[in-house]
Design a protein around this motif. Sequence first.
Motif: not given
Length: 332
Positions: A1-12, A14-27
């Motif tokens: 798992m990796a930490k990534a900044v994501l957003f789910d809606e358009l806006g200022g 404050e819409v940015l959030r830091l979450d864990e994501v499955a990064l996977g291996e490079p293709g």
Amino acid sequence: MAKAVLFDELGGPEVLRLDEVALGEPGKGEVRMRVDAIGLNRAESLFRSGSYIYQPDLPGSRLGYEAAGVVEAVGDGVHGFAAGDAVSTVPSFRMTEYGTYGDAAVLPARALVGRPDGVDAVTGAATWMAYTTAYGLLVEVGGIDPGDVVLITAASSSVGLAAIQVANHLGAVPVATTRTGAKRRRLLEAGAAHVIATQEQDLVEEVRAVTGGRGVELAVDPVAGPGVNTLIQAVAPDGALLLYGFLDPAPVPMPIAPDFRGRTVRTYLFEEITVDSEPRLRRAKHFIDAGLRAGSLAPVVDRAFDLAEVVEAHHHLESGAQFGKIVLTVRH
């Protein structure tokens, strides 16, 4: 798992959030890199708010063009990079495909450049958007020569400061604009030959005084809006005005100078260098790498925030108070 900044809606910010994501291996053709520093750009602010040249894929959109770190793994068909290599990213992809805001990222190998000895991660993350943009404006499209006068608006931005350095590197004369005199001294120290405070001085009169009445050979501007009518009057009859942004959302009129002769008005996007043309990208990489090694190109970093402070960093990005590049640093 990796930490990534994501957003789910358009806006200022404050819409940015830091979450864990499955990064996977490079293709195939990809590299996974540990991210140590991330460069922030106005493009990401516009992308987050829905005002960029393309729209994010929501929800869960990533963002970010620039980063520096170390290669962790390479996919099939990747040549020239190996685990342990210190690298930076060139913005040669779209944020709907890849993103750099996180503690690790999978990216196309074509977007990586080796980081020269002595160039740390913060510097590496602050380089490639600003300098590929400035290189494209002044060299590939602007075609400036030694002795040419270049008018650089919004000069305290990372691209503006990069353009000052590129102009000096090529023997041109950089004239910087800023809204007030508050940043005059710092712009002169950064290499500007002259500084014009546009809220306190008449831009056209000041340019004529600097150029002996002729006007500048090249003007580069990220603001656009109705101000282009003033800018075109500062351009020499056979000169050019290049618009590379639209920070002013007001409609842009067709700029007409009193003297109609030969002025070129053109829009420019950094993707003309980093995405559309392999030969141009190759030339840009060599030009910038040589400048970094020689010390004639050296990014100005305004402030570094921790990755967890990404919302605060985006507020600062949009404040207009910065002088140079804003960077996120990543603790592992």
